[in-house]
Write an enzyme that holds these catalytic residues in place. Structure first.
Site, mmCIF file in Angstrom:
data_model
loop_
_atom_site.group_PDB
_atom_site.id
_atom_site.type_symbol
_atom_site.label_atom_id
_atom_site.label_comp_id
_atom_site.label_asym_id
_atom_site.label_seq_id
_atom_site.Cartn_x
_atom_site.Cartn_y
_atom_site.Cartn_z
ATOM 1 C CE LYS A 1 -61.895 -28.122 99.918
ATOM 2 N NZ LYS A 1 -61.916 -29.530 100.340
ATOM 3 C CB SER B 1 -60.705 -33.345 100.198
ATOM 4 O OG SER B 1 -61.786 -33.915 99.537
ATOM 5 C CB SER C 1 -62.750 -31.621 97.150
ATOM 6 O OG SER C 1 -62.636 -31.416 98.538
#
Lengths: 91, 457
Positions: free
Chosen positions: B51, B155, B128
């Protein structure tokens, strides 16, 4: 009391300038969220939890160790001079 | 590793990214250089995406924000370091809501593309860690990929549910946050998004180590793969009834109840349970703490030492304001205003301090329930992945409300795993299993059993 002037004041403190359009858009949205936040008013008062788990103090000996080389720290910016960061003027 | 495999992987990733925008950077050069000199380890032969908010040495790491554009960290995050030490190859950084501020990956930073769902590209891939779930689902099994993701308020579970992957969020403190571009320091957790439970268990074993550079790091030397293939007979499951009623799509609730029936048929015991404090207070308390912490964390981005910058005009107030106003996206600005307000003199006790007291109450409620049950069960999200066009212009409150199932669990720092448990309108439904602090093993045993008996869901 939250109004446009208050939002501008907070933004100024946080060093963000909002356009007139952003201020107009944000005001009712932020009012809605703050109203919703009031839901916790009636929750019982207890000890605070700064973290979800118990954190133990992480003490270590005060020994000087090798830190990040200066050139590594400076490689991420165009604003440098004589081996230091160069910032905007203070006043 | 065979360089041909690396080239092939990069080629496939580029092709997928062109359509779905799941990467912020694909780092071919670094992947090849790593493959040439790769240590043999437990993760040899595996590819990893990371990420964007987790630092990878020499690879642009922006947390999805324009204000960090151009930032190439001179170090690896602890979790990335562990992956490299065990022979895993990093292939790129995945798309996310700016700094993690969203549940649908439509709050991407200025100039960043919106990632799309690989099952239906008109739909959200969740947020996210949207890019992480997207690429995990889109890549074929034989390319052996796992994503390193991060959750503050859901997330990992949310995108895993929307894309039909496994998302394992560990207990707060189990995985070091060193090298994570932080969102909320008392909430952030790094964990895997994977195609299957054994992969997620294997990665957790590799990254869940104590790190003295993160004072909240607890770590573990556990082998989470040892919880695979276990008999779950007699395990007690508490079904959170509050998350199956109003506010949850009845079709999602129906798939969850079907999964509960499956566990019942295996000899696991279940009962419904209500968690009134978590339901009533958990979501607003989470958002208050998350916004207060994030507005503080964002104070350091000023266009001087790293990331985006401008010509050094004006005094420091004028310069910092110019950079921050230009490069922060709308949701970041909104959260800065809300978080700053909630910490201001006169409001701090009513919001920030009170929210931390509420956290104690929510933790206590979960802990009481987890004395009675081994795990709690809920939908991961109250709906399947929505259409991007239908959500992108919704007011922020509507977005925040979608975190109703995940945010209270994250507020309490409890480990949870999202696993696919069926489909609705062709889109996956995610089931979330929640355990007590540091009881990831039970989640892995139950999720693994469910996955093995529901192959292909």
């Amino acid at each position: 009391m939250l109004d446009k002037d208050m939002i501008r004041k907070i933004a100024k403190n946080a060093k963000v300038e909002l356009t007139e359009e952003e201020t107009k858009e944000f005001l009712p949205q932020i009012e809605d969220v703050l109203e919703w936040f009031k839901a916790i008013e009636n929750a019982p008062d207890m000890e605070m939890s700064m973290h979800p788990i118990k954190i133990r103090d992480a003490f270590r000996d005060d020994i000087v160790e090798q830190s990040m080389p200066k050139e590594y720290a400076l490689q991420g910016t165009d604003h440098k001079k004589d081996g230091y960061f160069k910032g905007p003027r203070a006043v | 590793m065979d360089l041909e495999k690396v080239h092939k992987m990069i080629e496939v990733c580029r092709k997928i990214d062109k359509k779905l925008h799941c990467f912020t950077t694909i780092c071919e050069e670094e992947a090849i250089s790593q493959a040439k000199d790769n240590p043999a380890g437990k993760l040899s032969g595996k590819f990893f995406s990371v990420k964007d908010c987790i630092c990878v040495k020499g690879v642009e790491s922006c947390a999805g924000s324009a204000i960090l554009k151009g930032y190439r960290p001179p170090f690896d995050a602890f979790s990335v370091q562990r992956i490299k030490e065990e022979g895993g190859i990093i292939i790129g950084k995945t798309s996310q809501d700016e700094f993690g501020f969203g549940g649908f990956c439509v709050n991407t930073g200025v100039g960043f593309e919106t990632p799309k769902n690989p099952i239906d590209d008109t739909r959200s891939c969740g947020g996210s860690s949207g890019g992480a779930a997207c690429i995990t689902k889109a890549l074929p099994d034989e390319l052996n990929h796992v994503a390193l993701a991060e959750s503050t308020g859901g997330s990992i579970a949310c995108p895993a549910a929307f894309c039909g992957t496994i998302g394992l969020t560990p207990t707060y403190g189990l995985v070091s946050r060193w090298g994570l571009i932080d969102y909320g320091n008392s909430l952030d957790k790094i964990g895997p998004i994977a195609k299957n439970v054994p992969d997620a268990a294997q990665i957790l074993s590799a990254i869940a180590k104590k790190d003295i550079r993160d004072s909240t790091s607890v770590g573990s030397d556990g082998d989470y793969a040892s919880y695979l293939g276990k008999d779950i007979k007699g395990m007690k499951i508490g079904v959170i009834s509050d998350n199956l009623g109003e506010g949850t799509d009845p079709a999602v609730a129906e798939r969850i109840r079907k999964a509960v029936s499956y566990f019942d048929s295996t000899g696991a015991e279940y009962n419904e349970i209500s968690l009134p404090s978590a339901v009533r207070y958990g979501l607003p308390a989470y958002y208050i703490i998350a916004m207060c912490e994030s507005s503080t964390n964002l104070a350091k981005y000023c266009g001087m030492r790293y990331g985006a910058n401008e010509k050094l005009d004006g005094n420091f107030n004028e310069y910092f304001t110019k950079v921050r106003s230009r490069f922060f996206g709308k949701e970041a600005k909104r959260r800065i205003i809300l978080g700053t307000y909630a910490r201001m003199a006169g409001y701090r006790d009513a919001y920030y301090i009170k929210a931390m007291k509420v956290r104690t109450k929510v933790i206590e409620e979960y802990k009481t329930a987890l004395k009675k049950f081994d795990v709690l069960l809920s939908p991961s999200m109250p709906m399947v992945a929505p259409k991007i066009d239908e959500i992108k212009d919704l007011p922020p409150m509507r977005h925040y409300m979608a975190d109703a199932c995940t945010a209270p669990v994250n507020l309490a720092g409890l480990p949870h795993i999202s696993i696919p448990c069926g489909n609705h309108n062709g889109m996956p439904v995610g089931m979330m299993l929640i355990g007590d602090h540091f009881c990831e093993g039970k989640l892995i045993s139950l999720a693994d059993k469910f996955e093995r008996d529901h192959d292909g869901i």
